[in-house]
Design a protein around this motif. Structure first.
Motif, mmCIF file in Angstrom:
data_model
loop_
_atom_site.group_PDB
_atom_site.id
_atom_site.type_symbol
_atom_site.label_atom_id
_atom_site.label_comp_id
_atom_site.label_asym_id
_atom_site.label_seq_id
_atom_site.Cartn_x
_atom_site.Cartn_y
_atom_site.Cartn_z
ATOM 1 N N ASP A 84 0.837 -1.202 0.000
ATOM 2 C CA ASP A 84 0.000 0.000 0.000
ATOM 3 C C ASP A 84 0.870 1.250 0.000
ATOM 4 O OD1 ASP A 84 -2.757 -1.255 0.500
ATOM 5 O OD2 ASP A 84 -1.509 -2.143 2.074
ATOM 6 N N LEU A 85 2.125 1.095 0.451
ATOM 7 C CA LEU A 85 3.004 2.246 0.607
ATOM 8 C C LEU A 85 4.443 1.762 0.472
ATOM 9 C CD1 LEU A 85 2.921 5.324 1.537
ATOM 10 C CD2 LEU A 85 3.226 4.462 3.867
ATOM 11 N N VAL A 86 5.264 2.551 -0.198
ATOM 12 C CA VAL A 86 6.709 2.301 -0.216
ATOM 13 C C VAL A 86 7.367 3.378 0.637
ATOM 14 C CG1 VAL A 86 8.804 2.256 -1.638
ATOM 15 C CG2 VAL A 86 6.719 1.163 -2.461
ATOM 16 N N VAL A 87 8.214 2.949 1.566
ATOM 17 C CA VAL A 87 8.901 3.886 2.454
ATOM 18 C C VAL A 87 10.410 3.654 2.307
ATOM 19 C CG1 VAL A 87 9.247 4.572 4.851
ATOM 20 C CG2 VAL A 87 6.959 3.968 4.064
ATOM 21 N N SER A 88 11.176 4.739 2.299
ATOM 22 C CA SER A 88 12.624 4.640 2.134
ATOM 23 C C SER A 88 13.324 5.461 3.212
ATOM 24 C CB SER A 88 12.998 5.141 0.735
ATOM 25 O OG SER A 88 14.396 5.095 0.537
ATOM 26 N N GLY A 89 14.409 4.873 3.769
ATOM 27 C CA GLY A 89 15.172 5.619 4.770
ATOM 28 C C GLY A 89 15.310 4.840 6.071
ATOM 29 N N ILE A 90 15.666 5.498 7.124
ATOM 30 C CA ILE A 90 15.956 6.927 7.172
ATOM 31 C C ILE A 90 17.396 7.123 6.715
ATOM 32 C CG2 ILE A 90 16.209 8.940 8.687
ATOM 33 C CD1 ILE A 90 14.144 7.592 10.550
ATOM 34 N N ASN A 91 17.621 8.045 5.778
ATOM 35 C CA ASN A 91 18.968 8.231 5.242
ATOM 36 C C ASN A 91 19.883 8.936 6.226
ATOM 37 O OD1 ASN A 91 20.833 8.096 2.960
ATOM 38 N ND2 ASN A 91 20.778 10.335 3.098
ATOM 39 N N ASN A 92 21.154 8.563 6.147
ATOM 40 C CA ASN A 92 22.206 9.207 6.942
ATOM 41 C C ASN A 92 22.638 10.480 6.212
ATOM 42 O OD1 ASN A 92 24.204 9.645 8.851
ATOM 43 N ND2 ASN A 92 25.641 8.205 7.926
ATOM 44 N N GLY A 93 21.951 11.591 6.462
ATOM 45 C CA GLY A 93 22.276 12.858 5.808
ATOM 46 C C GLY A 93 21.114 13.405 5.010
ATOM 47 N N ALA A 94 21.164 14.713 4.789
ATOM 48 C CA ALA A 94 20.063 15.420 4.130
ATOM 49 C C ALA A 94 19.889 15.006 2.676
ATOM 50 C CB ALA A 94 20.335 16.928 4.183
ATOM 51 N N ASN A 95 18.665 15.069 2.203
ATOM 52 C CA ASN A 95 18.359 14.990 0.776
ATOM 53 C C ASN A 95 17.436 16.145 0.447
ATOM 54 O OD1 ASN A 95 19.710 12.715 -0.470
ATOM 55 N ND2 ASN A 95 18.566 11.459 0.997
ATOM 56 N N MET A 96 18.036 17.325 0.358
ATOM 57 C CA MET A 96 17.262 18.545 0.140
ATOM 58 C C MET A 96 17.705 19.205 -1.154
ATOM 59 S SD MET A 96 16.961 20.013 4.031
ATOM 60 C CE MET A 96 18.670 20.465 4.268
ATOM 61 N N GLY A 97 16.847 20.055 -1.692
ATOM 62 C CA GLY A 97 17.202 20.772 -2.912
ATOM 63 C C GLY A 97 17.628 19.808 -4.006
ATOM 64 N N GLN A 124 17.669 12.082 7.528
ATOM 65 C CA GLN A 124 18.011 12.866 8.709
ATOM 66 C C GLN A 124 19.066 13.881 8.286
ATOM 67 O OE1 GLN A 124 19.928 10.851 12.022
ATOM 68 N NE2 GLN A 124 18.596 11.894 13.467
ATOM 69 N N VAL A 125 18.861 15.142 8.651
ATOM 70 C CA VAL A 125 19.601 16.213 7.992
ATOM 71 C C VAL A 125 21.102 16.184 8.281
ATOM 72 C CG1 VAL A 125 19.838 18.712 7.756
ATOM 73 C CG2 VAL A 125 17.574 17.665 7.809
ATOM 74 N N GLU A 126 21.500 16.147 9.530
ATOM 75 C CA GLU A 126 22.931 16.101 9.820
ATOM 76 C C GLU A 126 23.323 14.648 10.028
ATOM 77 O OE1 GLU A 126 20.796 17.886 11.846
ATOM 78 O OE2 GLU A 126 21.084 19.888 10.993
ATOM 79 N N LYS A 127 24.428 14.247 9.390
ATOM 80 C CA LYS A 127 24.838 12.846 9.463
ATOM 81 C C LYS A 127 25.214 12.456 10.891
ATOM 82 C CE LYS A 127 26.386 12.179 4.765
ATOM 83 N NZ LYS A 127 27.446 11.771 3.863
ATOM 84 N N GLY A 128 25.183 11.153 11.162
ATOM 85 C CA GLY A 128 25.742 10.661 12.417
ATOM 86 C C GLY A 128 24.787 9.898 13.313
ATOM 87 N N TRP A 129 23.478 9.896 12.965
ATOM 88 C CA TRP A 129 22.499 9.075 13.688
ATOM 89 C C TRP A 129 22.309 9.472 15.151
ATOM 90 C CZ3 TRP A 129 20.684 6.708 9.666
ATOM 91 C CH2 TRP A 129 21.508 6.029 8.756
ATOM 92 N N ALA A 130 22.813 10.612 15.578
ATOM 93 C CA ALA A 130 22.800 10.926 17.018
ATOM 94 C C ALA A 130 21.393 10.785 17.608
ATOM 95 C CB ALA A 130 23.332 12.335 17.255
#
Ligand code: MN
Length: 254
Positions: A84-97, A124-130
């Motif tokens: 019903d849904l495809v979900v991707s992530g959570i990525n280590n680092g931003a994917n903007m612009g 997740q915008v800043e890398k590192g998984w904190a």
């Protein structure tokens, strides 16, 4: 409800595990993810070498291919159901612009979208998984709302979501916004190899060029979660009439 979950950082990435665990009680969640880190592979498909699917001890399936390979294989023969849904992530680092063009995280979601399945890409915008658990909690919120409304009841969608890397209490609300733009990427990094050749490493992404109010860069800098609906249409519609005349001028064609 059934969710196909993938990513581009690989099936062992903490962001994938956190997202899986956060949404596992909302739906039947099946993971098909790349064996190795496939960041910046966009929508690449593997056409000239065989792909294999293996299953890890935790039930996650992994593929020696790209994020788009994973979703493609899952939807065209591996799974015996249509998610019903495809979900991707959570990525280590931003994917903007402009990142979205290169992003394997977005690529995996986009592959689902192109198959007619609504999809969400989380980064997740800043890398590192904190604060990956905080990011997973925000992702869960959005997935839960979408499932509650019934993904198929909504106009077909592909959402690109970026979550600041902060404790949950310091993350602001969701903000629907457009993609910003980045400056051109930084210079290539050149180093001598041990054999005396020159090795080139692709440089980092550029800094924001358009991070104005109303962009993903702006929203996340304010601590909010950016949500950008994407579509897939590379045609420059505004340029069609102009190029129609220009080409006619070149060639006499109409
Ligand atoms: Mn990645």
């Amino acid at each position: 409800m059934k969710i196909l979950l993938s990513n581009d950082d690989g099936y062992q990435a903490p962001g994938l595990r956190a997202l899986h665990d956060a949404i596992a009680d909302l739906a039947e969640v099946v993971v098909v993810a790349p064996e190795h880190n496939n960041s910046a592979k966009s929508n690449a498909l593997t056409l000239h070498s065989p792909l294999y699917v293996h299953e890890a001890h935790n039930g996650f399936r992994y593929v020696n291919g790209t994020p788009a390979d994973c979703v493609h294989i899952a939807l065209t023969g591996l799974l015996d159901f249509r998610p019903d849904l495809v979900v991707s992530g959570i990525n280590n680092g931003a994917n903007m612009g402009d990142d979205t063009i290169y992003s394997g995280t977005v690529g995996a979601a986009m592959e689902g979208y192109l198959f007619g399945i609504p999809a969400i890409a989380f980064s997740q915008v800043e890398k590192g998984w904190a604060h990956i658990d905080a990011a997973a909690a925000k992702a869960r919120e959005l997935v839960q709302s979408v499932l509650a409304q019934g993904p198929a009841q909504l106009p077909h969608f592909l959402l690109n979501v970026n979550i600041p890397n902060r404790p949950l209490a310091q993350i602001g609300p969701f903000e629907v916004c457009r993609l910003g733009r980045r400056h051109a990427a930084e210079k290539v990094i050149a180093q001598p190899s041990p054999h005396g050749q020159t090795m080139y490493w692709i440089g980092g992404a550029g800094l924001p060029k358009d991070g104005a109010d109303g962009t993903d860069f702006h929203a996340t800098a304010q601590g909010r979660v950016s949500v950008t609906p994407l579509h897939v249409d590379l045609t420059d519609h505004r340029a069609l009439p102009d190029w129609g005349q220009r080409i006619a001028g070149f060639t006499g064609a109409r």
